[in-house]
Design a protein around this motif. Sequence first.
Motif, PDB file in Angstrom:
ATOM      1  N   PRO A 270      21.370  38.435  50.763  1.00  0.00           N
ATOM      2  CA  PRO A 270      22.831  38.547  50.888  1.00  0.00           C
ATOM      3  C   PRO A 270      23.494  37.262  51.372  1.00  0.00           C
ATOM      4  CG  PRO A 270      21.715  39.856  52.567  1.00  0.00           C
ATOM      5  CD  PRO A 270      20.667  39.426  51.592  1.00  0.00           C
ATOM      6  N   VAL A 271      22.766  36.424  52.118  1.00  0.00           N
ATOM      7  CA  VAL A 271      23.348  35.145  52.548  1.00  0.00           C
ATOM      8  C   VAL A 271      23.659  34.278  51.338  1.00  0.00           C
ATOM      9  CG1 VAL A 271      22.952  33.035  53.870  1.00  0.00           C
ATOM     10  CG2 VAL A 271      22.217  35.233  54.790  1.00  0.00           C
ATOM     11  N   GLU A 272      22.742  34.256  50.377  1.00  0.00           N
ATOM     12  CA  GLU A 272      22.976  33.481  49.160  1.00  0.00           C
ATOM     13  C   GLU A 272      24.148  34.060  48.365  1.00  0.00           C
ATOM     14  OE1 GLU A 272      21.590  30.619  48.383  1.00  0.00           O
ATOM     15  OE2 GLU A 272      20.535  30.752  50.302  1.00  0.00           O
ATOM     16  N   VAL A 273      24.250  35.380  48.369  1.00  0.00           N
ATOM     17  CA  VAL A 273      25.391  36.005  47.685  1.00  0.00           C
ATOM     18  C   VAL A 273      26.698  35.530  48.300  1.00  0.00           C
ATOM     19  CG1 VAL A 273      26.568  38.191  47.202  1.00  0.00           C
ATOM     20  CG2 VAL A 273      24.083  38.044  46.993  1.00  0.00           C
ATOM     21  N   LEU A 274      26.770  35.572  49.624  1.00  0.00           N
ATOM     22  CA  LEU A 274      28.017  35.224  50.300  1.00  0.00           C
ATOM     23  C   LEU A 274      28.348  33.742  50.137  1.00  0.00           C
ATOM     24  CD1 LEU A 274      27.711  37.373  53.547  1.00  0.00           C
ATOM     25  CD2 LEU A 274      29.030  37.836  51.486  1.00  0.00           C
ATOM     26  N   PHE A 275      27.349  32.881  50.213  1.00  0.00           N
ATOM     27  CA  PHE A 275      27.634  31.468  50.010  1.00  0.00           C
ATOM     28  C   PHE A 275      27.900  31.136  48.544  1.00  0.00           C
ATOM     29  CE2 PHE A 275      26.215  30.730  54.355  1.00  0.00           C
ATOM     30  CZ  PHE A 275      27.083  29.720  54.736  1.00  0.00           C
ATOM     31  N   GLY A 276      27.645  32.093  47.676  1.00  0.00           N
ATOM     32  CA  GLY A 276      28.017  31.913  46.277  1.00  0.00           C
ATOM     33  C   GLY A 276      29.468  32.238  45.995  1.00  0.00           C
ATOM     34  N   THR A 277      30.152  32.839  46.969  1.00  0.00           N
ATOM     35  CA  THR A 277      31.575  33.126  46.805  1.00  0.00           C
ATOM     36  C   THR A 277      32.392  31.909  47.225  1.00  0.00           C
ATOM     37  OG1 THR A 277      31.838  34.038  49.041  1.00  0.00           O
ATOM     38  CG2 THR A 277      31.179  35.566  47.305  1.00  0.00           C
ATOM     39  N   GLN A 278      33.643  31.916  46.826  1.00  0.00           N
ATOM     40  CA  GLN A 278      34.558  30.849  47.232  1.00  0.00           C
ATOM     41  C   GLN A 278      35.882  31.495  47.587  1.00  0.00           C
ATOM     42  OE1 GLN A 278      34.201  27.323  47.723  1.00  0.00           O
ATOM     43  NE2 GLN A 278      36.055  28.010  48.744  1.00  0.00           N
ATOM     44  N   LEU A 279      36.009  31.883  48.857  1.00  0.00           N
ATOM     45  CA  LEU A 279      37.198  32.620  49.275  1.00  0.00           C
ATOM     46  C   LEU A 279      38.437  31.736  49.291  1.00  0.00           C
ATOM     47  CD1 LEU A 279      35.588  34.642  52.172  1.00  0.00           C
ATOM     48  CD2 LEU A 279      36.595  35.606  50.123  1.00  0.00           C
ATOM     49  N   GLY A 280      39.562  32.342  48.944  1.00  0.00           N
ATOM     50  CA  GLY A 280      40.828  31.661  49.141  1.00  0.00           C
ATOM     51  C   GLY A 280      41.579  31.280  47.886  1.00  0.00           C
ATOM     52  N   GLY A 281      41.020  31.550  46.701  1.00  0.00           N
ATOM     53  CA  GLY A 281      41.698  31.151  45.474  1.00  0.00           C
ATOM     54  C   GLY A 281      42.734  32.166  45.021  1.00  0.00           C
ATOM     55  N   GLY A 282      43.162  32.019  43.770  1.00  0.00           N
ATOM     56  CA  GLY A 282      44.110  32.966  43.199  1.00  0.00           C
ATOM     57  C   GLY A 282      43.398  34.226  42.759  1.00  0.00           C
ATOM     58  N   THR A 283      44.049  34.999  41.877  1.00  0.00           N
ATOM     59  CA  THR A 283      43.473  36.282  41.467  1.00  0.00           C
ATOM     60  C   THR A 283      43.733  36.524  39.988  1.00  0.00           C
ATOM     61  OG1 THR A 283      43.988  37.151  43.671  1.00  0.00           O
ATOM     62  CG2 THR A 283      43.377  38.742  41.991  1.00  0.00           C
ATOM     63  N   ASP A 284      42.664  36.730  39.217  1.00  0.00           N
ATOM     64  CA  ASP A 284      42.781  37.115  37.809  1.00  0.00           C
ATOM     65  C   ASP A 284      41.846  38.296  37.583  1.00  0.00           C
ATOM     66  OD1 ASP A 284      42.959  37.364  35.074  1.00  0.00           O
ATOM     67  OD2 ASP A 284      42.965  35.216  34.678  1.00  0.00           O
ATOM     68  N   ILE A 285      42.349  39.483  37.912  1.00  0.00           N
ATOM     69  CA  ILE A 285      41.530  40.691  37.780  1.00  0.00           C
ATOM     70  C   ILE A 285      41.189  40.939  36.314  1.00  0.00           C
ATOM     71  CG2 ILE A 285      41.406  43.159  38.292  1.00  0.00           C
ATOM     72  CD1 ILE A 285      43.515  42.720  40.463  1.00  0.00           C
ATOM     73  N   ASN A 286      42.141  40.669  35.433  1.00  0.00           N
ATOM     74  CA  ASN A 286      41.916  40.918  34.012  1.00  0.00           C
ATOM     75  C   ASN A 286      40.703  40.146  33.501  1.00  0.00           C
ATOM     76  OD1 ASN A 286      42.609  41.814  31.290  1.00  0.00           O
ATOM     77  ND2 ASN A 286      43.248  39.693  30.945  1.00  0.00           N
ATOM     78  N   ARG A 287      40.574  38.887  33.885  1.00  0.00           N
ATOM     79  CA  ARG A 287      39.428  38.087  33.442  1.00  0.00           C
ATOM     80  C   ARG A 287      38.126  38.668  33.993  1.00  0.00           C
ATOM     81  NH1 ARG A 287      39.343  31.585  33.758  1.00  0.00           N
ATOM     82  NH2 ARG A 287      40.817  31.969  32.073  1.00  0.00           N
ATOM     83  N   ALA A 288      38.161  39.124  35.236  1.00  0.00           N
ATOM     84  CA  ALA A 288      36.955  39.700  35.845  1.00  0.00           C
ATOM     85  C   ALA A 288      36.543  40.996  35.138  1.00  0.00           C
ATOM     86  CB  ALA A 288      37.184  39.952  37.327  1.00  0.00           C
ATOM     87  N   ILE A 289      37.511  41.846  34.833  1.00  0.00           N
ATOM     88  CA  ILE A 289      37.200  43.098  34.138  1.00  0.00           C
ATOM     89  C   ILE A 289      36.654  42.800  32.744  1.00  0.00           C
ATOM     90  CG2 ILE A 289      38.161  45.239  33.209  1.00  0.00           C
ATOM     91  CD1 ILE A 289      37.895  45.245  36.236  1.00  0.00           C
ATOM     92  N   ALA A 290      37.208  41.799  32.080  1.00  0.00           N
ATOM     93  CA  ALA A 290      36.705  41.419  30.760  1.00  0.00           C
ATOM     94  C   ALA A 290      35.238  41.014  30.834  1.00  0.00           C
ATOM     95  CB  ALA A 290      37.547  40.282  30.182  1.00  0.00           C
ATOM     96  N   TYR A 291      34.872  40.265  31.883  1.00  0.00           N
ATOM     97  CA  TYR A 291      33.474  39.867  32.045  1.00  0.00           C
ATOM     98  C   TYR A 291      32.600  41.093  32.310  1.00  0.00           C
ATOM     99  CZ  TYR A 291      29.279  37.576  33.734  1.00  0.00           C
ATOM    100  OH  TYR A 291      27.975  37.174  33.893  1.00  0.00           O
TER     101      TYR A 291
END
Length: 392
Positions: A270-291
């Motif tokens: 889980p540490v690798e999972v969390l460091f794989g995130t990049q908090l603080g950006g914008g939001t494009d839910i549509n692109r995420a759902i498409a993926y």
Amino acid sequence: MSNAPDERMRRWRLALGGGEDGTGVPLTGDDARIDAALGALYDTSGGEPGAHGAPAQMARRGGLGASAPRVARWLGDIRTFFPVSVVQVMQKDAIERLGLTRLLLEPEMLDAVEPDVHLVGTLLTLNSVLPEQARESARTIVRTVTRDLERRLAQRTRTAVSGALNRASRTSRPRRAADIDWNRTIRANLRNYLPSHRTVVPERLTGYARKQQAVAREVILCLDQSGSMAASVVYAGVFGAVLASVRSLRTSVVAFDTAVVDLTEKLADPVEVLFGTQLGGGTDINRAIAYCQRLITRPANTILILISDLFEGGNADEMLRRIADLTTAGTQVIALLALNDDGAPGYDHDIAAALAALGVPAFACTPDAFPELMAAAIEGRDISSWSRSNTQ
């Protein structure tokens, strides 16, 4: 008994802060250090009331400034005089009120703080700017918190999910004796009891279709990594790793802001999972759902959990159409507005209402309730009803 009034006045003095609070009680020794620690964080310098309830004219002119040694001493003092739960609240307040984020880039500061979920969220927000010398201290903090969360939540999650998988996979045609649920089989056939033989003759068997390593459900955690979702991302990263350890589930974790990153390959840690995130950006839910749509191979056996405050920066209409297509195909979609203990979140009420119209429940969930939520989803229960009964 004679000391009782003095003790009450001492407590009032610590609560009010400031030398002219009307109590007439001087503070010395440890009391003075406690008072200074509180004042450095909560006293005001303007016309607003002091945070301890004192009017502005009574409040001291405190502050930690930008001195790392001074902040380190302050952190040491609060850890000495207050319980861990209070220390965590004061650290969070210090970061938010006094702008200490920059100081967290220094290794000596990271070594002095008390690890907690909110601190991990702050460190993940700073991930891209952490200097190399501070990175190892930051990873130590993240690992300490994730291990603590795993100890608290992992077994409950595995138990709830495994039980739900068993219940969801019952069959009247178990293939092997090892697959038979004997308790349920006997109860279902009590009318066939033969007294002369002192036994039950079962007309139908109840058992499990699953006594194999086949994947019974596919779970996708789709994480909004905008800054407001920091604590939710921490919990989701831990739960993703726990779910990935259940062999009858195929778990994917997808994080997004305006871009999408698939963290599934990092789920062993889980540490690798969390460091794989990049908090603080914008939001494009549509692109995420498409993926996520491209990851789904068995819609009727897939649970997609969108963890987001639903403030869409992309194409909201297209996002809703995609979710409608998913639900029509049989995918179970759940929107969690937050996965933390912080109470009711701010979220886009219009999008939440639109999702509800599609049959997709949207609600906040505490980490302690998440295992039962997963069990309810696996069993195909009405999640809207479940949320009304189990969340606030």
